[in-house]
Design a protein around this motif. Sequence first.
Motif, mmCIF file in Angstrom:
data_model
loop_
_atom_site.group_PDB
_atom_site.id
_atom_site.type_symbol
_atom_site.label_atom_id
_atom_site.label_comp_id
_atom_site.label_asym_id
_atom_site.label_seq_id
_atom_site.Cartn_x
_atom_site.Cartn_y
_atom_site.Cartn_z
ATOM 1 N N GLU A 19 27.446 19.837 35.861
ATOM 2 C CA GLU A 19 28.355 20.860 34.732
ATOM 3 C C GLU A 19 29.502 20.463 34.267
ATOM 4 O O GLU A 19 29.698 20.591 32.982
ATOM 5 C CB GLU A 19 28.341 22.187 35.634
ATOM 6 N N VAL A 20 30.154 19.623 34.892
ATOM 7 C CA VAL A 20 31.483 19.033 34.606
ATOM 8 C C VAL A 20 31.140 18.126 33.421
ATOM 9 O O VAL A 20 31.596 18.097 32.364
ATOM 10 C CB VAL A 20 32.150 18.496 35.653
ATOM 11 N N GLY A 21 30.212 17.249 33.546
ATOM 12 C CA GLY A 21 29.540 16.208 32.723
ATOM 13 C C GLY A 21 29.202 16.748 31.354
ATOM 14 O O GLY A 21 29.630 16.329 30.308
ATOM 15 N N ARG A 22 28.572 18.014 31.703
ATOM 16 C CA ARG A 22 27.929 18.480 30.361
ATOM 17 C C ARG A 22 29.036 19.258 29.450
ATOM 18 O O ARG A 22 29.093 19.313 28.380
ATOM 19 C CB ARG A 22 26.735 19.817 30.780
ATOM 20 N N GLN A 23 30.070 19.702 30.204
ATOM 21 C CA GLN A 23 30.925 20.601 29.489
ATOM 22 C C GLN A 23 32.173 19.709 29.024
ATOM 23 O O GLN A 23 32.967 20.238 28.180
ATOM 24 C CB GLN A 23 31.471 21.718 30.450
ATOM 25 N N THR A 24 32.518 18.670 29.666
ATOM 26 C CA THR A 24 33.633 17.845 29.283
ATOM 27 C C THR A 24 33.278 16.780 28.302
ATOM 28 O O THR A 24 34.174 16.359 27.470
ATOM 29 C CB THR A 24 34.366 17.108 30.472
ATOM 30 N N GLY A 25 32.028 16.206 28.116
ATOM 31 C CA GLY A 25 31.637 15.470 27.204
ATOM 32 C C GLY A 25 32.452 13.878 27.427
ATOM 33 O O GLY A 25 32.018 13.140 26.619
ATOM 34 N N VAL A 26 32.771 13.289 28.767
ATOM 35 C CA VAL A 26 33.265 12.048 28.937
ATOM 36 C C VAL A 26 32.019 11.290 28.977
ATOM 37 O O VAL A 26 30.866 11.723 29.408
ATOM 38 C CB VAL A 26 34.210 12.066 30.295
ATOM 39 N N ARG A 27 32.426 10.040 28.952
ATOM 40 C CA ARG A 27 31.245 8.976 28.913
ATOM 41 C C ARG A 27 30.922 8.905 30.559
ATOM 42 O O ARG A 27 29.636 8.555 30.750
ATOM 43 C CB ARG A 27 31.920 7.564 28.600
ATOM 44 N N PHE A 28 31.919 8.986 31.323
ATOM 45 C CA PHE A 28 31.201 8.752 32.813
ATOM 46 C C PHE A 28 31.843 10.031 33.530
ATOM 47 O O PHE A 28 33.076 10.310 33.490
ATOM 48 C CB PHE A 28 32.237 7.539 33.482
ATOM 49 N N THR A 29 30.973 10.676 34.220
ATOM 50 C CA THR A 29 31.373 12.079 34.756
ATOM 51 C C THR A 29 32.106 11.697 35.971
ATOM 52 O O THR A 29 31.419 10.730 36.865
ATOM 53 C CB THR A 29 30.158 12.847 35.204
ATOM 54 N N PRO A 30 33.310 12.268 36.339
ATOM 55 C CA PRO A 30 34.159 11.618 37.689
ATOM 56 C C PRO A 30 33.296 12.352 38.755
ATOM 57 O O PRO A 30 32.668 13.621 38.870
ATOM 58 C CB PRO A 30 35.374 12.419 37.505
ATOM 59 N N THR A 31 33.368 11.657 39.891
ATOM 60 C CA THR A 31 32.974 12.131 41.179
ATOM 61 C C THR A 31 33.734 13.061 41.566
ATOM 62 O O THR A 31 35.158 13.126 41.478
ATOM 63 C CB THR A 31 32.754 10.910 42.007
ATOM 64 N N LEU A 32 33.197 14.189 42.187
ATOM 65 C CA LEU A 32 33.989 15.091 42.766
ATOM 66 C C LEU A 32 34.272 15.225 44.216
ATOM 67 O O LEU A 32 33.294 14.789 44.952
ATOM 68 C CB LEU A 32 33.477 16.499 42.643
ATOM 69 N N THR A 33 35.577 15.253 44.757
ATOM 70 C CA THR A 33 35.778 15.450 46.083
ATOM 71 C C THR A 33 36.496 16.687 46.289
ATOM 72 O O THR A 33 37.569 17.063 45.783
ATOM 73 C CB THR A 33 36.642 14.466 46.718
#
Length: 150
Positions: A78-92
Motif C-alpha cells: 500500500e505504501v508503494g502504491r500510494q507514494t509512487g517511489v521507484r523502490f518501496t522501502p522495507t518497513l520495520t
Amino acid sequence: MTDTARARKLADRIRVVVAETLQRRIKDPRLGYVTITDTRVTGDLREATVFYTVLGDEEERTASAAALESAKGVLRSEVGRQTGVRFTPTLTFVLDAVPDTARTIDDLLAKARASDDEVRRAAEGKGYAGEADPYRKPAADDGDDTADEA
C-alpha cells in the motif's frame, strides 16, 4: 548525497498511509488500539522505521506487534502504491518508548515535589543560623589610609 527534505516528506507520507491502512484495511483481531507516532526513512530511501504505541497492557502490546508483523506485506504494498517511489522501502515496526519515558519522568517529578514539600514543612517557623546579615563589613577606620607608608 542524500536529500533529507525528500526523506522527511516520504516519512510523513508513509506514516499517514500506514495509519490509514491499519484503520481501514487490516482486520486482524490481535491488533489493539495502535497509534503511529513517527516514521523515519534512511537517506537512500530504502528502509523505513515506523514507531507506534499501543494502549493497553504488555499482552496487548505483544499481540499488536505480531499483527503488525503479519500485516507488513500489505502495508508495504500500500505504501508503494500510494507514494509512487521507484523502490518501496522495507518497513520495520518499533514500539515507541516515549510514553514509558514520559511516565518515568512524571514519577520522578512527583517524587521531587513531595521532597520539596517535606523540606518546606520542616523549614516552617525556622530562622537562619547566625545573624540576619551574614556578610562582613569593613572595619570602621579613622579614615587615615597613609599610616603604613614608613
